[in-house]
Design a protein around this motif. Structure first.
Motif, short mmCIF file in Angstrom:
data_model
loop_
_atom_site.label_atom_id
_atom_site.label_comp_id
_atom_site.label_asym_id
_atom_site.label_seq_id
_atom_site.Cartn_x
_atom_site.Cartn_y
_atom_site.Cartn_z
N SER A 67 29.46 46.15 35.65
CA SER A 67 30.23 45.77 34.46
C SER A 67 30.63 47.01 33.68
O SER A 67 29.86 47.96 33.56
N GLY A 68 31.84 47.00 33.20
CA GLY A 68 32.33 48.11 32.40
C GLY A 68 32.83 49.30 33.19
O GLY A 68 33.32 50.27 32.59
N ALA A 69 32.72 49.26 34.53
CA ALA A 69 33.11 50.42 35.33
C ALA A 69 34.62 50.63 35.30
O ALA A 69 35.40 49.68 35.22
N ASN A 70 35.00 51.90 35.34
CA ASN A 70 36.41 52.28 35.47
C ASN A 70 36.52 53.33 36.55
O ASN A 70 35.64 54.17 36.70
N GLY A 71 37.62 53.28 37.33
CA GLY A 71 37.82 54.26 38.38
C GLY A 71 38.40 53.60 39.61
O GLY A 71 39.37 52.85 39.51
N VAL A 88 40.71 50.25 45.82
CA VAL A 88 41.46 49.55 44.77
C VAL A 88 41.01 50.09 43.41
O VAL A 88 39.87 50.54 43.25
N PRO A 89 41.89 50.02 42.41
CA PRO A 89 41.50 50.45 41.07
C PRO A 89 40.53 49.47 40.42
O PRO A 89 40.56 48.27 40.72
N VAL A 90 39.68 50.01 39.55
CA VAL A 90 38.73 49.21 38.77
C VAL A 90 38.97 49.49 37.30
O VAL A 90 39.10 50.65 36.90
N ALA A 91 39.07 48.43 36.51
CA ALA A 91 39.29 48.59 35.06
C ALA A 91 38.35 47.67 34.32
O ALA A 91 38.34 46.45 34.55
N ASP A 92 37.52 48.26 33.47
CA ASP A 92 36.56 47.49 32.66
C ASP A 92 35.70 46.56 33.52
O ASP A 92 35.43 45.41 33.13
N GLY A 93 35.30 47.04 34.67
CA GLY A 93 34.40 46.27 35.53
C GLY A 93 35.07 45.25 36.43
O GLY A 93 34.40 44.55 37.19
N ASP A 94 36.39 45.17 36.36
CA ASP A 94 37.11 44.20 37.19
C ASP A 94 37.97 44.92 38.22
O ASP A 94 38.48 46.02 37.96
N LEU A 95 38.15 44.29 39.38
CA LEU A 95 39.11 44.80 40.35
C LEU A 95 40.51 44.64 39.76
O LEU A 95 40.89 43.53 39.38
N ALA A 96 41.24 45.73 39.67
CA ALA A 96 42.59 45.68 39.09
C ALA A 96 43.60 45.47 40.21
O ALA A 96 44.39 46.35 40.56
N THR A 105 30.11 48.34 52.57
CA THR A 105 29.67 49.08 51.40
C THR A 105 30.77 49.08 50.33
O THR A 105 31.96 49.13 50.66
N VAL A 106 30.33 48.99 49.10
CA VAL A 106 31.23 49.00 47.95
C VAL A 106 30.83 50.20 47.09
O VAL A 106 29.72 50.24 46.55
N THR A 107 31.70 51.18 47.01
CA THR A 107 31.42 52.40 46.26
C THR A 107 32.40 52.51 45.10
O THR A 107 33.61 52.51 45.31
N VAL A 108 31.86 52.57 43.89
CA VAL A 108 32.71 52.70 42.70
C VAL A 108 32.50 54.10 42.14
O VAL A 108 31.36 54.54 41.92
N GLN A 109 33.58 54.81 41.95
CA GLN A 109 33.52 56.18 41.42
C GLN A 109 34.46 56.32 40.25
O GLN A 109 35.52 55.71 40.21
#
Ligand code: ZN
Length: 130
Positions: free
Chosen positions: A30-34, A97-105, A126-130
């Motif tokens: 939650s809250g992730a961006n990138g 894919v882009p991530v904005a505020d914890g959601d897939l954009a 695997t799901v890697t968020v950076q």
């Protein structure tokens, strides 16, 4: 913030397309961006992005079947799944894919689709968020 999660996804048929969008979205903190990279750790399954509409999923299967005949490959002498490797090679093992505020954009008609070509199996994604 970097985060990495490993998912196990069961497929129920030899060739099938599984909508994994919700599973991937749940793995994003939650809250992730990138950016979020979704990577399939296999050579006979792939991931792509498209509309999860049942007739379109049939069309995707038809296109793959037209492009890759089911037998006659050199690799078949080893384990009879040359077509599964080649189908997966065409689509590739990952999407980002882009991530904005914890959601897939992603677009409203876009879904993340696991394309199984040699199931049924348990697939590691695997799901890697950076
Ligand atoms: Zn093989």
């Amino acid at each position: 913030m970097d985060a990495r999660e490993t998912l196990s996804i069961e497929t129920e048929e030899m060739r099938t397309i599984v909508d994994v969008t919700d599973r991937i979205a749940d793995a994003v903190p939650s809250g992730a961006n990138g950016t979020c990279t979704v990577f399939v750790e296999h050579t006979t399954a792939a991931i792509t992005i498209n509309e999860a509409e049942s007739r379109l999923l049939d069309d995707i299967e038809d296109v793959l079947a037209d492009l890759v005949p089911s037998e006659g490959w050199a690799h078949d002498k080893l384990d009879m799944n040359g077509d599964a490797h080649l189908r997966s090679m065409l689509l590739g093992p990952s999407v980002t894919v882009p991530v904005a505020d914890g959601d897939l954009a992603i677009g409203s008609w876009q879904s993340l689709l696991l394309v199984e070509s040699d199931g049924p199996r348990t697939r590691t994604v695997t799901v890697t968020v950076q």
